[in-house]
Design a protein around this motif. Structure first.
Motif, PDB file in Angstrom:
ATOM      1  N   ALA A 258      10.553   2.167  -5.959  1.00 30.90           N
ATOM      2  CA  ALA A 258      10.985   2.965  -4.809  1.00 30.90           C
ATOM      3  C   ALA A 258       9.858   3.096  -3.793  1.00 30.90           C
ATOM      4  O   ALA A 258      10.084   3.029  -2.572  1.00 30.90           O
ATOM      5  CB  ALA A 258      11.443   4.341  -5.273  1.00 30.90           C
ATOM      6  N   GLY A 259       8.621   3.243  -4.287  1.00 32.64           N
ATOM      7  CA  GLY A 259       7.473   3.279  -3.386  1.00 32.64           C
ATOM      8  C   GLY A 259       7.313   1.971  -2.638  1.00 32.64           C
ATOM      9  O   GLY A 259       7.050   1.959  -1.427  1.00 32.64           O
ATOM     10  N   TYR A 260       7.504   0.872  -3.347  1.00 31.77           N
ATOM     11  CA  TYR A 260       7.372  -0.452  -2.727  1.00 31.77           C
ATOM     12  C   TYR A 260       8.444  -0.679  -1.666  1.00 31.77           C
ATOM     13  O   TYR A 260       8.160  -1.146  -0.557  1.00 31.77           O
ATOM     14  CB  TYR A 260       7.466  -1.524  -3.816  1.00 31.77           C
ATOM     15  CG  TYR A 260       7.285  -2.935  -3.314  1.00 31.77           C
ATOM     16  CD1 TYR A 260       6.027  -3.381  -2.906  1.00 31.77           C
ATOM     17  CD2 TYR A 260       8.349  -3.818  -3.251  1.00 31.77           C
ATOM     18  CE1 TYR A 260       5.849  -4.677  -2.445  1.00 31.77           C
ATOM     19  CE2 TYR A 260       8.178  -5.112  -2.794  1.00 31.77           C
ATOM     20  CZ  TYR A 260       6.925  -5.536  -2.392  1.00 31.77           C
ATOM     21  OH  TYR A 260       6.754  -6.814  -1.929  1.00 31.77           O
ATOM     22  N   MET A 317       3.683   1.908  -2.135  1.00 34.63           N
ATOM     23  CA  MET A 317       4.128   2.051  -0.746  1.00 34.63           C
ATOM     24  C   MET A 317       3.186   1.278   0.172  1.00 34.63           C
ATOM     25  O   MET A 317       3.614   0.552   1.073  1.00 34.63           O
ATOM     26  CB  MET A 317       4.171   3.527  -0.345  1.00 34.63           C
ATOM     27  CG  MET A 317       4.641   3.734   1.086  1.00 34.63           C
ATOM     28  SD  MET A 317       4.741   5.481   1.535  1.00 34.63           S
ATOM     29  CE  MET A 317       5.361   5.342   3.222  1.00 34.63           C
ATOM     30  N   GLY A 318       1.875   1.429  -0.076  1.00 32.77           N
ATOM     31  CA  GLY A 318       0.899   0.680   0.713  1.00 32.77           C
ATOM     32  C   GLY A 318       1.015  -0.810   0.502  1.00 32.77           C
ATOM     33  O   GLY A 318       0.936  -1.601   1.456  1.00 32.77           O
ATOM     34  N   VAL A 319       1.242  -1.231  -0.748  1.00 30.40           N
ATOM     35  CA  VAL A 319       1.389  -2.653  -1.047  1.00 30.40           C
ATOM     36  C   VAL A 319       2.640  -3.208  -0.359  1.00 30.40           C
ATOM     37  O   VAL A 319       2.634  -4.339   0.153  1.00 30.40           O
ATOM     38  CB  VAL A 319       1.460  -2.886  -2.571  1.00 30.40           C
ATOM     39  CG1 VAL A 319       1.846  -4.322  -2.898  1.00 30.40           C
ATOM     40  CG2 VAL A 319       0.109  -2.555  -3.210  1.00 30.40           C
ATOM     41  N   GLY A 320       3.700  -2.409  -0.313  1.00 32.21           N
ATOM     42  CA  GLY A 320       4.920  -2.836   0.354  1.00 32.21           C
ATOM     43  C   GLY A 320       4.725  -3.063   1.847  1.00 32.21           C
ATOM     44  O   GLY A 320       5.421  -3.877   2.459  1.00 32.21           O
ATOM     45  N   MET A 321       3.779  -2.350   2.451  1.00 32.61           N
ATOM     46  CA  MET A 321       3.448  -2.565   3.856  1.00 32.61           C
ATOM     47  C   MET A 321       2.482  -3.726   4.034  1.00 32.61           C
ATOM     48  O   MET A 321       2.462  -4.392   5.067  1.00 32.61           O
ATOM     49  CB  MET A 321       2.834  -1.293   4.442  1.00 32.61           C
ATOM     50  CG  MET A 321       3.776  -0.097   4.450  1.00 32.61           C
ATOM     51  SD  MET A 321       2.945   1.454   4.899  1.00 32.61           S
ATOM     52  CE  MET A 321       2.532   1.125   6.619  1.00 32.61           C
ATOM     53  N   THR A 322       1.676  -3.985   3.010  1.00 36.18           N
ATOM     54  CA  THR A 322       0.594  -4.965   3.095  1.00 36.18           C
ATOM     55  C   THR A 322       1.052  -6.406   2.872  1.00 36.18           C
ATOM     56  O   THR A 322       0.714  -7.315   3.646  1.00 36.18           O
ATOM     57  CB  THR A 322      -0.505  -4.620   2.065  1.00 36.18           C
ATOM     58  OG1 THR A 322      -1.057  -3.340   2.380  1.00 36.18           O
ATOM     59  CG2 THR A 322      -1.596  -5.660   2.043  1.00 36.18           C
TER      60      THR A 322
END
Length: 405
Positions: A258-260, A317-322
């Motif tokens: 969900a974070g991703y 979440m950060g990895v999903g943006m990265t």
């Protein structure tokens, strides 16, 4: 056949790319049980994951150039068929050595989906549009790790761990048929490259010495390695150390997914007003915050499930943006050799992840400290690489000045 720019083509490419996370995430709940069944320790069982990543990395160096020569579809279909056969071999394994061998072969075939899915997106779209499409693709693809551990836990509980590999094999076989009859060849005939060793060497040298490519690839590799550290250690930390039931492992893992997904969606939304490098920096800062928080809680001996899962959801979440930004940035300079560029990019990503996974398995001491510390270190290394390389050598169309034009 579907149109190349159709949303259904993007969904099918996402399904092809999803073969990678499916092959790693679906059997995570079974790692402790497989160790018991095959009389293998945690380090040996974990090595089946690292060997898969190592094979995945090496195979990309070959399937990328092959796809640049013969097209994306023939190589993807062949890879999916090999994945199917190796999955059956995994299901029939009676010792950990046979399982390791078949996991390696499974990786050789499975690498075709992710590397050529990325290349196909670059074939179809401009660099900046590719970043947006890859974020959408990543959101769709995130369904795989959301479902895979829960499905793996269900199959483990009712049918035993071999059924997980049978299911993966069937998926690979279905994808071979879907690619053969559902997706047009995305590569333009004029972009086909020679397979002569001199040309391959020249292409890889050209790609591997491009400072923009190096920056985005290393940033991605460190960010992805933090994710892989969690994949490597989480089943042992959650099931063996924190007492989570194997069939419930997937439910906790869904929090991470969900974070991703939220990171992917934020990336798509921000893509309307920010350039990819600006989104990338924000994602890296979020990952560092989550990784440092998890390591700090582990050092303070706060041992409960949520002290691991909430910080990891922030990291993801950060990895999903990265990840979508770094994928598009690494391939931006190579429209005529996207397969080779995607292959070298994937090799760097998977090779570092395999090393990090082996590190987590080797030093695992029965708590969350090693896993959390490695995740934090990878997040910090990704941010440092961005600041030292990517900011100096941004991909064309990624830099903030483009917004003003």
């Amino acid at each position: 056949m579907l149109a190349l720019t159709s949303i259904w083509t993007t969904i099918l490419l996402a399904a092809a790319v999803a073969l990678g996370p499916l092959a790693t995430d679906m059997y995570l709940p079974a790692l402790p049980s497989m160790g018991e069944a095959l009389s293998a320790g945690p380090d040996q069982v974990q090595l089946t994951l690292s060997l898969y990543m190592a094979g995945f990395a090496l195979a990309q160096l070959f399937c990328g150039p092959l796809a640049d020569r013969f097209g994306r579809k023939p190589v993807m279909i062949t890879g999916f068929l090999l994945f199917f056969l190796a999955s059956v071999g995994c299901a029939l394994a009676t010792n950990v050595e046979t399982l390791m061998l078949n996991r390696f072969l499974q990786a050789l075939g499975g690498s075709a989906g992710p590397v050529l899915g990325r290349a196909a997106i670059r074939d179809i779209y401009t660099p900046r549009d590719a970043a947006r499409i890859m974020a959408i693709l990543a959101s769709i693809m995130a369904l795989a790790p959301a479902i895979a551990p829960t499905l793996g836990g269900f199959l483990l509980g009712f049918f035993g761990w071999p059924s997980i590999f049978i299911t993966l094999g069937v998926y690979g076989l279905i994808m071979a048929v879907v690619v053969a009859f559902g997706i047009p060849e995305p590569m333009a005939p004029a972009n086909r490259q020679s397979l002569k060793l001199r040309n391959l060497s020249r292409n890889y040298r050209h790609i591997g010495t491009d400072p923009s490519f190096i920056g985005y690839t290393l940033t991605n590799a460190f960010a992805f390695s933090g994710l892989f550290a969690f994949l490597s250690g989480s089943s042992f930390v959650l099931i063996d150390f924190l007492g989570v039931a194997p069939e419930h492992y997937g439910l906790y893992f869904a929090c991470v997914v969900a974070g991703y997904i939220s990171g992917n969606l934020v990336s798509v939304r921000l893509g309307r007003r920010l350039v990819p490098d600006q989104i990338l920096l924000r994602g890296l800062l979020i990952s560092v915050a989550g990784g440092v928080a998890m390591a700090g809680l582990a050092m303070l001996k706060v041992h409960n499930v949520w002290a691991v899962m909430i910080p990891q959801a922030v990291v993801m979440m950060g990895v999903g943006m990265t990840l979508p930004q770094t994928m598009a940035g690494a391939l931006a300079n190579f429209p005529t050799m996207a397969g080779s560029a995607s292959a070298l990019f994937g090799f760097g990503q998977m090779a570092l992840a395999a090393c990090v996974g082996a590190l987590v398995g080797h030093f695992y001491a029965g708590t969350s400290l090693v896993m959390a510390s490695v995740i934090a270190a990878c997040s910090v290394a990704a941010l440092a690489t961005y600041l030292l390389l990517v900011q100096r050598y941004p991909a064309p169309g990624f830099e903030p000045a483009e917004v003003a034009k």
